[in-house]
Design an enzyme around this catalytic site. Sequence first.
Site, PDB file in Angstrom:
ATOM      1  CB  CYS A  80      -0.577  -0.126   1.165  1.00 19.32           C
ATOM      2  SG  CYS A  80      -1.648  -1.583   1.683  1.00 19.32           S
ATOM      3  CB  ALA A  81       3.568   1.667  -1.940  1.00 16.40           C
ATOM      4  CB  ALA A  82       0.059   5.748  -3.331  1.00 18.66           C
ATOM      5  CG  ASP A 129       1.730   2.717   6.115  1.00 20.94           C
ATOM      6  OD1 ASP A 129       2.033   3.055   6.779  1.00 20.94           O
ATOM      7  OD2 ASP A 129       2.327   4.314   5.056  1.00 20.94           O
ATOM      8  CB  CYS A 179      -0.522   7.671  10.238  1.00 14.90           C
ATOM      9  SG  CYS A 179      -1.554   7.307   9.073  1.00 14.90           S
TER      10      CYS A 179
END
Length: 553
Positions: A113-115, A182, A235
């Site tokens: 989940c990189a962007a 992430d 987060c």
Amino acid sequence: MGITLPQSFADKMKRLLGPEYEAFLASYERPRKYGLRVNGLKLAPEAFLAMSPLKDRLTPVPWAEGAFYYEEQDRPGKHPHYHAGLYYIQEPSAMVPAELLGVAPGDRVLDLCAAPGGKSTQLAAKLKGEGVLVTNDNARERTKALAKNVELAGIRNAVVLNEEPAAIARVFPEWFDKILVDAPCSGEGMFRKDESMIAEWEKHSVERCSAMQRDILKHAADMLAPGGTLVYSTCTFSPEENETQIAELLAASPELEVVPVPLAYGWAPGRPAWVEAEAAASLSEPRLASIAGTVRLWPHLTEGEGHYAAVLRKSGEPKDGSLDARSGQSSDAVEVGKLNGDDGGRVGNRRSDTGRPAANKREERKRDREQDRALKSAPKAKDFRSKAAKAALAHAGNPSDAWKQFGAAHLHRLAREGYRIVAYGTRVYLQPAVVPPLDGLTVVRPGWYVGEAGTYRFAPSHPLAMALSADETRMSLHYEAEDADLIRYLKGETLHIEERDLRLRGGAEGDESANPLPSGYVLVCVNDYPVGWGKYSGGGMLKNELPAGWRWM
Ligand SMILES: C[S@@+](CC[C@H](N)C(=O)[O-])C[C@H]1O[C@@H](n2cnc3c(N)ncnc32)[C@H](O)[C@@H]1O
């Protein structure tokens, strides 16, 4: 207090934190922290500090390699070093998950989940160009920023996908040594950094995010090789998205276990007691207790925003022995494929990507036209190329050959081991040789985009420039960061240069005759670090090859 927290969030945190709640609440009175991370692919932190105007204002982030706190007024995004990809601007707590993954050169790494790519650039620096980084996001628009950041950082060994995890898992079963999830989350830890996250929180419920996370984690576990490591991070503070996710994953995957994160820097343990009852009941006592080995970053206890991270290891030994043994053979095989979801190796170049007003774009086009006119009227250098070299340029048809000819003429000792040439139409990519066929996947970048083969010439790409070192090219031009000409270049203008300022190197593979310089592509650098191509055909004028979407605005 400047920030008004949603009442239901405040009530829940009060219930969870008890007497600690007041200290937590007080953290919203303090300013947020700003961070940048030096790009280890390009230079060492010491080299960056030696030349950066920020050097006396930066203080180290203790938990991440080459990372520093800066002050809001420093605006590091507005400096040529930023355009050279020398650092990535990243919230300090967000640097933790990639540090915990323990990536080593040669690993096969997935950032699921990189962007927009903060953690991908961090992971790639740890690979040091060896192994492979598959980086993915399921949101198509966001993969444009992801690809651009991968390219700005000069990453050669990345594949960028735009897929759902289930589809990736079909192609890469138990394939990755290291996986970062992430996860999309309710973002409660970001309220201080970005108040718009409060409105987002109200839209994206904790329940909805939990369901997404469960699904993503299941497929991530399927893609982890025996002996591999997975880091899950969010987060947000909500236990449903943190400890409960890990409990459910442990219950579904007996081969996974928590690797405890050593506590330092004010980090706090995960809370097994916060796991929802049903999930807690599905685990043995020791497995539930092991969730204390996950980590919580609280804004009142550490110098960063709120985060959560868990490190998990899959039992077993890596299948094929040493990672080095699997690093793949170099190959010249050309694969011709079709790029699904193709944005054509031009993420930064597409008008629709820039988000800038039409007037700006008109001005850019006008400037480009003026530049072309000026170049046409400039005196031309004699074309020293041999007849054979000129004939070779009209390669007509084979993109792989066109790339090789370009290399012979313009590059100098570029290592190609471990990569295969992959052509998608006329676009040429170098792909780590270990990557399996990507059939059925939406591929944004099958590898390092090196350029496009036209009928008579090969146009090197901006990502090629960004990932080269000056020593790998035959011609480069070097400016100090403060040089007004450099800023003009970054704004897309033609440059007047002194031919003697060009730094020249011998031909590739010792072939000095391929293109007696100076004529052709020049790597433009700030200090020793590339910012793009220029094209020189004599007469003291350097044509600007910086794509519109990459210019200094
Ligand atoms: C917290 S953000 C990632 C931030 C990123 N790791 C970084 O460091 O720049 C979560 C990302 O997950 C993506 N996402 C949401 N659902 C997904 C899914 N099912 N598969 C893959 N990515 C997903 C979102 O589009 C979003 O970009």
